[in-house]
Design a protein around this motif. Structure first.
Motif, PDB file in Angstrom:
ATOM      1  N   PHE A 105      10.059   2.665  -1.787  1.00  0.00           N
ATOM      2  CA  PHE A 105       8.905   1.810  -2.105  1.00  0.00           C
ATOM      3  C   PHE A 105       8.533   0.924  -0.918  1.00  0.00           C
ATOM      4  N   THR A 106       9.544   0.450  -0.197  1.00  0.00           N
ATOM      5  CA  THR A 106       9.266  -0.365   1.003  1.00  0.00           C
ATOM      6  C   THR A 106       8.504   0.474   2.028  1.00  0.00           C
ATOM      7  N   ILE A 107       8.930   1.732   2.177  1.00  0.00           N
ATOM      8  CA  ILE A 107       8.256   2.605   3.147  1.00  0.00           C
ATOM      9  C   ILE A 107       6.808   2.886   2.722  1.00  0.00           C
ATOM     10  N   VAL A 108       6.607   3.099   1.434  1.00  0.00           N
ATOM     11  CA  VAL A 108       5.232   3.344   0.959  1.00  0.00           C
ATOM     12  C   VAL A 108       4.354   2.132   1.302  1.00  0.00           C
ATOM     13  N   LYS A 109       4.898   0.963   1.114  1.00  0.00           N
ATOM     14  CA  LYS A 109       4.153  -0.261   1.433  1.00  0.00           C
ATOM     15  C   LYS A 109       3.841  -0.347   2.929  1.00  0.00           C
ATOM     16  N   GLU A 110       4.830   0.016   3.751  1.00  0.00           N
ATOM     17  CA  GLU A 110       4.625  -0.038   5.206  1.00  0.00           C
ATOM     18  C   GLU A 110       3.581   0.979   5.664  1.00  0.00           C
ATOM     19  N   VAL A 111       3.668   2.178   5.086  1.00  0.00           N
ATOM     20  CA  VAL A 111       2.711   3.231   5.438  1.00  0.00           C
ATOM     21  C   VAL A 111       1.291   2.758   5.095  1.00  0.00           C
ATOM     22  N   ASN A 112       1.164   2.111   3.967  1.00  0.00           N
ATOM     23  CA  ASN A 112      -0.133   1.586   3.543  1.00  0.00           C
ATOM     24  C   ASN A 112      -0.594   0.470   4.485  1.00  0.00           C
ATOM     25  N   ALA A 113       0.336  -0.413   4.837  1.00  0.00           N
ATOM     26  CA  ALA A 113      -0.030  -1.526   5.723  1.00  0.00           C
ATOM     27  C   ALA A 113      -0.475  -1.006   7.091  1.00  0.00           C
ATOM     28  N   ALA A 114       0.050   0.169   7.472  1.00  0.00           N
ATOM     29  CA  ALA A 114      -0.326   0.744   8.768  1.00  0.00           C
ATOM     30  C   ALA A 114      -1.663   1.493   8.685  1.00  0.00           C
ATOM     31  N   GLY A 115      -2.300   1.513   7.515  1.00  0.00           N
ATOM     32  CA  GLY A 115      -3.659   2.040   7.453  1.00  0.00           C
ATOM     33  C   GLY A 115      -3.882   3.253   6.573  1.00  0.00           C
ATOM     34  N   THR A 116      -2.839   3.738   5.894  1.00  0.00           N
ATOM     35  CA  THR A 116      -3.026   4.913   5.033  1.00  0.00           C
ATOM     36  C   THR A 116      -3.251   4.462   3.585  1.00  0.00           C
ATOM     37  N   THR A 117      -4.308   4.953   2.993  1.00  0.00           N
ATOM     38  CA  THR A 117      -4.574   4.680   1.585  1.00  0.00           C
ATOM     39  C   THR A 117      -3.641   5.570   0.761  1.00  0.00           C
ATOM     40  N   VAL A 118      -3.150   5.059  -0.377  1.00  0.00           N
ATOM     41  CA  VAL A 118      -2.129   5.805  -1.129  1.00  0.00           C
ATOM     42  C   VAL A 118      -2.505   5.906  -2.610  1.00  0.00           C
ATOM     43  N   LEU A 119      -2.385   7.117  -3.137  1.00  0.00           N
ATOM     44  CA  LEU A 119      -2.475   7.310  -4.587  1.00  0.00           C
ATOM     45  C   LEU A 119      -1.092   7.770  -5.039  1.00  0.00           C
TER      46      LEU A 119
END
Ligand code: ATP
Length: 233
Positions: free
Chosen positions: A173-187
């Protein structure tokens, strides 16, 4: 960024998605929650072009992708990381990652490996190892890493925490948050509604192929209805 309007999807006679509409805006983490069989995986498969809706429309970045092939959808930046860590067991970690970059310019491969190994240092340690010999958590990281090699604008993540030990669930979950913070939209599709609502901006609740509730993630996490049905208290 993504606009799904009134889609109906069938498996033969089974009506799996019923007049379903959702929207994902650029920069968001949106989560889909719902019991087994609610239609979450079916929705992701439809978005990525694996299944075709009988009616309704799907727009991605202002263009219709309703009946496009998986390859064409991937090219436009919509990438699906499927349920169940579908890694290629007989190939090495490195080879699995390289497959995720198959539509990218080969000149950016080295930088892409570096980016993924920074996010998942464990994959660097194991880059020559056969994917089938990795632990469950490592395979999940590899599946996510492979999807990220393709530079998704929108990443569809199906049950990334499934079957993982609690500590690893936290890491994912931390990684998903980081990936999103780096600019990737997530579903994000998750059985673990509690954790998913913590990192998401908004959520949709699915029941038997329909959206029955939607709203801000915090608002839904605080709602008595959601607590009773999905958060176990
Ligand atoms: P899970 O978390 O168990 O994957 P889900 O919310 O993702 O649940 P789906 O897998 O999308 O649910 O299933 C939605 C409905 O479609 C269910 O009734 C399921 O039985 C049915 N279904 C899913 N895949 C198929 C298939 N390949 N053939 C026939 N019916 C299917």
């Amino acid at each position: 960024m993504l606009k799904v309007q009134g889609i109906n999807v069938y498996y033969g006679a089974i009506h799996a998605l019923k007049d379903l509409s959702i929207e994902v805006k650029q920069g968001e983490i949106v989560t889909l929650i719902g019991a087994n069989g609610a239609g979450k995986s079916t929705l992701l498969k439809t978005l990525s072009g694996l299944l075709k809706p009988k009616t309704g429309s799907i727009e991605f970045l202002d263009k219709s992708i309703t009946n496009q092939s998986v390859q064409s959808v991937v090219k436009q930046g919509l990438i699906h990381c499927p349920e169940g860590r579908r890694v290629f067991a007989n190939m090495s970690v490195e080879e699995n990652l390289e497959l995720g970059a198959y539509l990218q310019n080969p000149s950016s491969l080295a930088a892409d490996f570096e980016r993924i190994y920074n996010t998942f240092p464990r994959l660097l340690e194991r880059k020559k190892q056969q994917a089938g010999t990795l632990s469950g958590g490592e395979q999940q990281m590899l599946a996510m890493g492979r999807a990220l090699m393709g530079h998704p604008k929108l990443l569809l993540l199906d049950e990334p925490s499934m079957g993982l030990a609690p500590l690893l669930v936290q890491d994912i979950f931390t990684i998903v948050k980081e990936v999103n913070a780096a600019g990737t939209t997530v579903l994000l599709v998750e059985q673990n509604a509690h954790q998913a609502l913590k990192i998401a901006h908004r959520a949709y609740v699915l029941e038997t192929g329909r959206v029955v509730l939607e709203g801000g993630a915090k608002e839904l996490a605080d709602s008595e209805e959601i607590k009773m049905a999905y958060l176990g208290h």
